[in-house]
Every structure is written in structure tokens, then in C-alpha cells.
Design an enzyme around this catalytic site. Structure first.
Site, mmCIF file in Angstrom:
data_model
loop_
_atom_site.group_PDB
_atom_site.id
_atom_site.type_symbol
_atom_site.label_atom_id
_atom_site.label_comp_id
_atom_site.label_asym_id
_atom_site.label_seq_id
_atom_site.Cartn_x
_atom_site.Cartn_y
_atom_site.Cartn_z
ATOM 1 N N CYS A 37 -16.093 2.562 55.090
ATOM 2 C CA CYS A 37 -17.477 2.113 54.407
ATOM 3 C C CYS A 37 -18.833 1.921 55.083
ATOM 4 C CB CYS A 37 -17.046 0.873 53.539
ATOM 5 S SG CYS A 37 -15.988 1.205 52.136
ATOM 6 N N ASP A 38 -18.501 1.782 56.439
ATOM 7 C CA ASP A 38 -19.583 1.254 57.346
ATOM 8 C C ASP A 38 -20.506 2.471 57.589
ATOM 9 O OD1 ASP A 38 -19.603 -1.074 59.652
ATOM 10 O OD2 ASP A 38 -21.232 0.644 59.814
#
Ligand SMILES: Cc1ncc(COP(=O)(O)O)c(C=O)c1O
Length: 423
Positions: free
Chosen positions: A352-353
């Protein structure tokens, strides 16, 4: 350092084509197909024969140097086995790496420990295992060896700045000539033998002249200290740093060796000359296969999301500013001209980064979910520096058998400790 001339651009195109042909040949082997059918993606394909080949190249280029593979680059059992068979030595940075080697029955006489700062308990364990060569670069570390067995020989680590290296190690470790002399005197008072000196010119340093200068300066320092301090040294450790051609050609082993040979040759016999290469031994031995898991149109164009990223095997992108080549498998099958449309795309990793971006402005054919992508030269500082961020499993490593055409595959799953020996 190379400037971007027309000849360089031609050499870069040739490298990209060579890597494309190699990736295409690898993926068409029965072994690679079987491994992919068994494991799916992401998958790292490791060919130990490439590791042996690099060791042979180093030996041929510098026959009087004893090479100790820096295990940190890829701490995998198949790599260790291949190099053990070939007669290589090993360089460890931790007690865990030492344990990995001794568990495999590697002769400790072929192991050196070169981390300049070690836990006292690690030193004790290494000494009792039989390791006799260590590195120091400060008084506190030197004092840890007071009372060590008489056959222990320490190397004082020198620092040479390498701003052009991908990883300039001189900012963290190493001393200048004045401090080095002081440590040699202190060791003499302490009754500890200084066998010689070591340095690391910086990892992925594409500058053979800088490497050669570091060797010359170290040899000059050794001669000067022998005369002034009435000591005798017997070892010169020229470290690692041999570069690898990722997305552009870098100096070859043979080119670096050609610069070092005339400087080192006069000292053969008088000095034990050793080296600790990591990257150059393993980078080309491993290929990453990923697949597209998502496709999106964003403000800055097309994005493909892959099932491995910078928190996984592509950890070298962020940690080392390496730019791995990425080929679409369909392009390898059909050839680049067989595909009608290519477009610029951003390659995102699976977490998700927002920093999990593998590459921007990559020219690729139209891809869909499930299409495979291939990155060559993914053996060094990739699997070993990968994390389990977002709970993702480490990418398994499938070991290809000797002569890839045989179809023999020793597949190693992520749950098998050998797959990710020390990560
Ligand atoms: C002490 C030491 N030796 C050897 C190596 C291996 O260097 P390379 O992978 O650049 O050959 C490293 C890399 O960081 C190192 O720190």
C-alpha cells in the site's frame, strides 16, 4: 566514471539486447517452465552455474588473489555449495552467516570475518569455531581482541571516499593513514598481531582507476608503516566493489583486473592478497519473474501493479539506486518488433505504500492482469534485503539444475529456510 557518449549509448543498447536474449533463453527452458508452473509468481530463478562462472572469471583475471565470497550479497545454500565446490573462500559479516557456512561443513580456514564492529559474543563464537582473520577500525574493537590466540591476524580497515559508488561505505567504516598507524602501535602494545590492511572502495563502483588508486595508496602505507614502526605485514585485502552491468554497461571483471594486476603483481609472494567480492559473484545468477496484478490509468499515465516490489526482491531499487531491466514475457516470446503497441508505464509494487514504485517511464507492450514480467541480474542484495511488509511472503527461490536444458529443478519454497537463508 563514464560519460554518455554515442559509443556508450550503443553499448547500452547491446547490453539491453543481450540481457533480453538471455532472459528469453532462460524462460524457454524446461526447468524455468516447470518452476513457474509449480510456484507461480513472484519467483526468483537461481542458476548456480553462473556463480561458478563468475568465480572462474575472477580467478583467471587475478590468479594470485584468494577470493572470499561476501555471503551477505546472497546467503543461499546453492550459492555456497557452488562456490565451495569451486574452491572459493567466504567472507562473513555476522555470526549467523558463519553458522550458515559451518552448518554446511565449510572449512573455517577459508572463512574471514570482515565486519569492523562485532558483538563480543560473536567474536568469541568465531574464535572458538576457528576463524582467525578479523577486521578492526577503532580502539574499542581492537581491545576486544586482547588475549586472543596468537595465530589471530587483524586487518585494519582503511577508508577511501567513493562518491560515485552506489554505496560509499567509507562514511561508516574505516580510518585514514594517521589513525591506522596509531592502531598498529596500539595493537603492538596490546600484543595483538596486525596482519595487514583492508578497504572497500564502495559497492557498485564503476571506476577501475579509483580502485587501483586505493590499492596503490594502501601498499604505500604498508611500506611506510613497516619501516617506521618496525613491523611486518603479510596480508592485503582489496575488499569487494566489482561492478555489475544493470541497465548500462559497467567495467568488466577483466577491465578492473587489468588496472589492478600491475600494481599487485610485484607483491605476490610477499603478501597474501585477498578479496571479498559479493555483488559480481551472484547478481547475474538470479532472474526475477513477476506478474501483473492490476492495471490503472492515473493522472501521470498507465500503471501496472506487480506481485513483487521494493519492499520485496526489488529492494535494490531503493536501497542501492539500482535500475533493473524489466522485460514483458510476451515481448521475449514474440520479439519487440512483433508487438504493435508499446507505451510508457509506471511499475508499482504490491504494497500500500506510495514509495513502492519499481520504475517510472518504462516502455512496455500493452499488458493485462496475469502477464509475466522478467528482470535479469537480480541476484545481489535483493532477496537478502527483502522484507515481509504488508504481511507478504518472501519470494521463493527456485534453484535451476546444472545445464538448464535438462529440466532438473530443485524448487525451494519460501517456507524452506534455505530459500531465504538469512534475510
Ligand atoms: C566488508 C564488506 N566486504 C565485502 C562486501 C561485498 O561488496 P560487493 O558486493 O560490492 O562486492 C561488502 C559490501 O557491503 C562489505 O561491506
Amino acid at each position: 566514471m563514464r560519460t554518455d557518449t554515442r559509443a556508450d549509448r550503443r553499448a547500452t543498447r547491446a547490453l539491453v539486447e543481450r540481457r533480453r536474449a538471455e532472459a528469453s533463453a532462460l524462460l524457454s527452458t524446461d526447468a524455468a517452465r516447470a518452476a513457474l508452473a509449480l510456484h507461480g509468481t513472484p519467483l526468483l530463478l537461481l542458476d548456480p552455474e553462473q556463480v561458478r562462472r563468475q568465480y572462474r572469471r575472477l580467478r583467471n583475471a587475478l590468479p594470485f588473489v584468494r577470493f572470499h565470497y561476501a555471503v551477505k550479497a546472497l546467503a543461499h545454500d546453492a550459492v555456497i555449495a557452488a562456490l565451495d565446490d569451486a574452491g572459493s573462500g567466504f567472507d562473513v559479516a555476522t555470526g549467523d552467516e558463519l553458522e550458515l557456512l559451518t552448518r554446511r561443513g565449510i572449512d573455517v580456514a577459508r572463512i574471514i570475518h570482515t565486519h569492523p564492529v562485532k558483538k563480543p559474543s560473536e567474536i568469541e563464537a568465531a574464535l572458538s569455531a576457528g576463524v582467525r582473520t578479523f577486521v578492526v577500525d577503532n580502539d574499542v574493537e581492537l581491545a576486544k581482541f586482547a588475549g586472543a590466540p596468537g595465530d589471530v591476524g587483524l586487518l585494519v580497515r582503511l577508508a577511501y571516499r567513493s562518491p560515485h559508488a552506489k554505496s560509499d561505505l567509507s562514511s561508516k567504516f574505516g580510518v585514514g593513514p594517521f589513525e591506522a598507524a596509531r592502531l598498529v602501535e596500539q595493537a603492538k602494545r596490546q600484543g595483538t598481531r596486525i596482519a595487514g590492511f583492508s578497504f572497500h572502495v564502495g559497492s557498485q563502483l564503476d571506476d577501475p582507476a579509483r580502485f587501483a588508486a586505493a590499492v596503490s595508496e594502501t601498499l604505500a602505507l604498508m611500506v611506510d608503516l613497516e619501516r617506521r614502526l618496525r613491523v611486518r605485514f603479510d596480508t592485503l585485502d582489496i575488499g569487494g566493489g566489482f561492478p555489475v552491468s544493470y541497465d548500462a554497461p559497467s567495467a568488466t571483471i577483466e577491465e578492473v583486473a587489468a588496472r589492478l594486476r600491475p600494481i599487485l603483481e610485484p607483491h605476490v609472494g610477499r603478501l597474501d592478497i585477498i578479496a571479498e567480492p559479493g555483488r559480481v559473484m551472484v547478481a547475474e545468477a538470479m532472474t526475477l519473474v513477476t506478474s501483473v496484478v492490476g492495471v490503472a490509468e492515473r493522472g501521470d499515465g498507465r500503471w501496472y501493479y506487480l506481485d513483487d516490489g521494493v519492499y520485496g526482491s526489488y529492494s535494490n531499487v531503493v536501497a542501492e539506486d539500482v535500475h533493473p531491466l524489466v522485460y514483458a514475457e510476451k515481448e521475449l516470446r514474440e520479439g519487440p518488433s512483433g508487438i504493435a503497441t508499446h507505451r510508457w508505464a509506471t511499475l508499482g509494487g504490491p504494497t500500500c505504500d506510495s514509495t513502492d514504485v519499481i520504475a517510472r517511464e518504462t516502455l512496455l507492450p500493452e499488458l493485462a492482469v496475469g502477464d509475466l514480467l522478467v528482470s535479469p541480474a537480480m541476484g545481489a542484495y535483493t532477496a537478502v534485503t527483502a522484507t515481509r511488509f504488508n504481511g507478504r511472503a518472501l519470494t521463493p527461490i527456485a534453484v535451476m539444475g546444472r545445464g538448464l536444458a535438462t529440466g532438473e529443478v530443485t524448487a525451494v519454497g519460501a517456507s524452506d529456510p534455505r530459500a531465504v537463508s538469512i534475510v
